[in-house]
Design a protein around this motif. Sequence first.
Motif, PDB file in Angstrom:
ATOM      1  N   ALA A 193     -12.352  -8.431  -7.566  1.00  0.00           N
ATOM      2  CA  ALA A 193     -11.715  -7.136  -7.312  1.00  0.00           C
ATOM      3  C   ALA A 193     -12.203  -6.539  -5.988  1.00  0.00           C
ATOM      4  O   ALA A 193     -11.411  -6.023  -5.190  1.00  0.00           O
ATOM      5  CB  ALA A 193     -11.990  -6.167  -8.461  1.00  0.00           C
ATOM      6  N   GLU A 194     -13.522  -6.616  -5.759  1.00  0.00           N
ATOM      7  CA  GLU A 194     -14.058  -6.059  -4.502  1.00  0.00           C
ATOM      8  C   GLU A 194     -13.553  -6.845  -3.313  1.00  0.00           C
ATOM      9  O   GLU A 194     -13.183  -6.272  -2.280  1.00  0.00           O
ATOM     10  CB  GLU A 194     -15.596  -6.056  -4.503  1.00  0.00           C
ATOM     11  N   ALA A 195     -13.548  -8.181  -3.450  1.00  0.00           N
ATOM     12  CA  ALA A 195     -13.081  -9.012  -2.336  1.00  0.00           C
ATOM     13  C   ALA A 195     -11.618  -8.696  -2.027  1.00  0.00           C
ATOM     14  O   ALA A 195     -11.242  -8.552  -0.862  1.00  0.00           O
ATOM     15  CB  ALA A 195     -13.256 -10.493  -2.665  1.00  0.00           C
ATOM     16  N   PHE A 213      -7.603   2.991   2.108  1.00  0.00           N
ATOM     17  CA  PHE A 213      -6.971   1.690   1.885  1.00  0.00           C
ATOM     18  C   PHE A 213      -7.744   0.840   0.877  1.00  0.00           C
ATOM     19  O   PHE A 213      -7.158   0.069   0.121  1.00  0.00           O
ATOM     20  CB  PHE A 213      -6.787   0.941   3.214  1.00  0.00           C
ATOM     21  N   HIS A 214      -9.067   0.982   0.853  1.00  0.00           N
ATOM     22  CA  HIS A 214      -9.873   0.197  -0.090  1.00  0.00           C
ATOM     23  C   HIS A 214      -9.551   0.588  -1.538  1.00  0.00           C
ATOM     24  O   HIS A 214      -9.264  -0.269  -2.375  1.00  0.00           O
ATOM     25  CB  HIS A 214     -11.365   0.399   0.200  1.00  0.00           C
ATOM     26  N   GLU A 215      -9.575   1.878  -1.815  1.00  0.00           N
ATOM     27  CA  GLU A 215      -9.358   2.318  -3.197  1.00  0.00           C
ATOM     28  C   GLU A 215      -7.911   2.079  -3.638  1.00  0.00           C
ATOM     29  O   GLU A 215      -7.671   1.693  -4.773  1.00  0.00           O
ATOM     30  CB  GLU A 215      -9.743   3.797  -3.372  1.00  0.00           C
ATOM     31  N   LEU A 216      -6.963   2.294  -2.739  1.00  0.00           N
ATOM     32  CA  LEU A 216      -5.565   2.038  -3.110  1.00  0.00           C
ATOM     33  C   LEU A 216      -5.337   0.541  -3.342  1.00  0.00           C
ATOM     34  O   LEU A 216      -4.512   0.152  -4.179  1.00  0.00           O
ATOM     35  CB  LEU A 216      -4.609   2.586  -2.056  1.00  0.00           C
ATOM     36  N   ALA A 217      -6.093  -0.293  -2.634  1.00  0.00           N
ATOM     37  CA  ALA A 217      -5.990  -1.750  -2.858  1.00  0.00           C
ATOM     38  C   ALA A 217      -6.421  -2.091  -4.284  1.00  0.00           C
ATOM     39  O   ALA A 217      -5.811  -2.939  -4.937  1.00  0.00           O
ATOM     40  CB  ALA A 217      -6.843  -2.501  -1.846  1.00  0.00           C
ATOM     41  N   HIS A 218      -7.450  -1.410  -4.774  1.00  0.00           N
ATOM     42  CA  HIS A 218      -7.859  -1.628  -6.176  1.00  0.00           C
ATOM     43  C   HIS A 218      -6.694  -1.279  -7.109  1.00  0.00           C
ATOM     44  O   HIS A 218      -6.448  -1.966  -8.091  1.00  0.00           O
ATOM     45  CB  HIS A 218      -9.059  -0.743  -6.536  1.00  0.00           C
ATOM     46  N   MET A 219      -5.989  -0.196  -6.780  1.00  0.00           N
ATOM     47  CA  MET A 219      -4.877   0.218  -7.633  1.00  0.00           C
ATOM     48  C   MET A 219      -3.734  -0.796  -7.566  1.00  0.00           C
ATOM     49  O   MET A 219      -3.100  -1.103  -8.586  1.00  0.00           O
ATOM     50  CB  MET A 219      -4.400   1.610  -7.219  1.00  0.00           C
TER      51      MET A 219
HETATM   52 ZN   LIG Z   1     -14.302  -1.172  -4.370  1.00  0.00          ZN
END
Ligand SMILES: [Zn+2]
Length: 350
Positions: free
Chosen positions: A299-301, A206-212
């Motif tokens: 982006a991280e937040a 979920f974290h990486e897809l959120a970046h996308m």
């Molecule tokens: Zn990240």
Amino acid sequence: MGIVNADVTELLQSWNNIKTAITSIETTKTSMTRKYQQLNGEWKDKKYKELGDVVQECSRALNEILKILSKGEKFIGSLAKSLQEYDNVNLDGSMGSDNAFVQSLRSMTYSAGETPSYQYCLGVLTRGNVPEGYLNVISERHQNGETRVRRVFDHFTNQMLIQDANYPPNQTAHYAPMNYEGHRRGVYYNATSDMTNPRGAGTTYFHELAHMIDHASTGYQGNLSNTPEFGNALMQDGQRILQLYNNLPPDRQNAFLTRIRSDSAHSFSDLIDATTNGQLHGSYGHLREYWTRSGNLQAEAFAHFFEASMGSEDKLEMLANFFPTAFGVFSALIESIQPDQYVRVLERSR
Ligand SMILES: [Zn+2]
């Protein structure tokens, strides 16, 4: 619904076949040109020039085929999207039970060619294999997700792409935003490691897809999260926590540190580390240098808030309590990308 199911499945299979064909033609074209160039030096005669003409003609022909295939790929992609949107609309605006399309995505596994295998994880096209039970884990988190965040996730499923679910576990999972040949846009991570992730199963997914999603929601023109307002809110919240911490008696300071060193406090640890320039942190955090790049904090937040919102209540509570201003901005961002089909529902039901 059986007929709809079969059609959508076939449609997606064709879509994948076209994508595979495009990649294979691109590879052929590149290797042909490279081989021709390698001959230079060995063949310094008329034959080399004649071969050059043939190579050029082949290349032109392949380009024509590529053009036609790309058109087909776009068309089928948008057809699949329309079908999904059509099925997603519920008259009362709620998510309701899964529609046939989503169900077919959930249960489908197939291979395009011999290698590698493709499948859908929550509707996200995934290259590579996932361990047994993984789909259940992420489905459960999806079901427990905050409604508005989950709607955004569902809206982007057919734009998201997991390029490699078997990325070496000793390498850092990431979302690659640029679309380089050899390192295509999408998520690279190890699903097996994510299954037993100490920060919570499914966290990396979920974290990486959120970046996308952060990137896709602007049409890949920068990140939606990259605003001064979000950055300032994060800094303010972080500095306030630091002040509160500094005024605590030593025993309560220690209790606080113990709390933020736990694995489940990883997102909080990362954000408090970033917003206090390393003065406060738990067990997790990026390197100092990472935070100096503009937009990285936001982006991280965004990814942390998003991941926590997808079925990790404890993390979400901690983030929302300690970073209330930033959480407010995040919620407004999510609101700004609410799929408009939920707004259109009223018009359709007239
Ligand atoms: Zn990240």
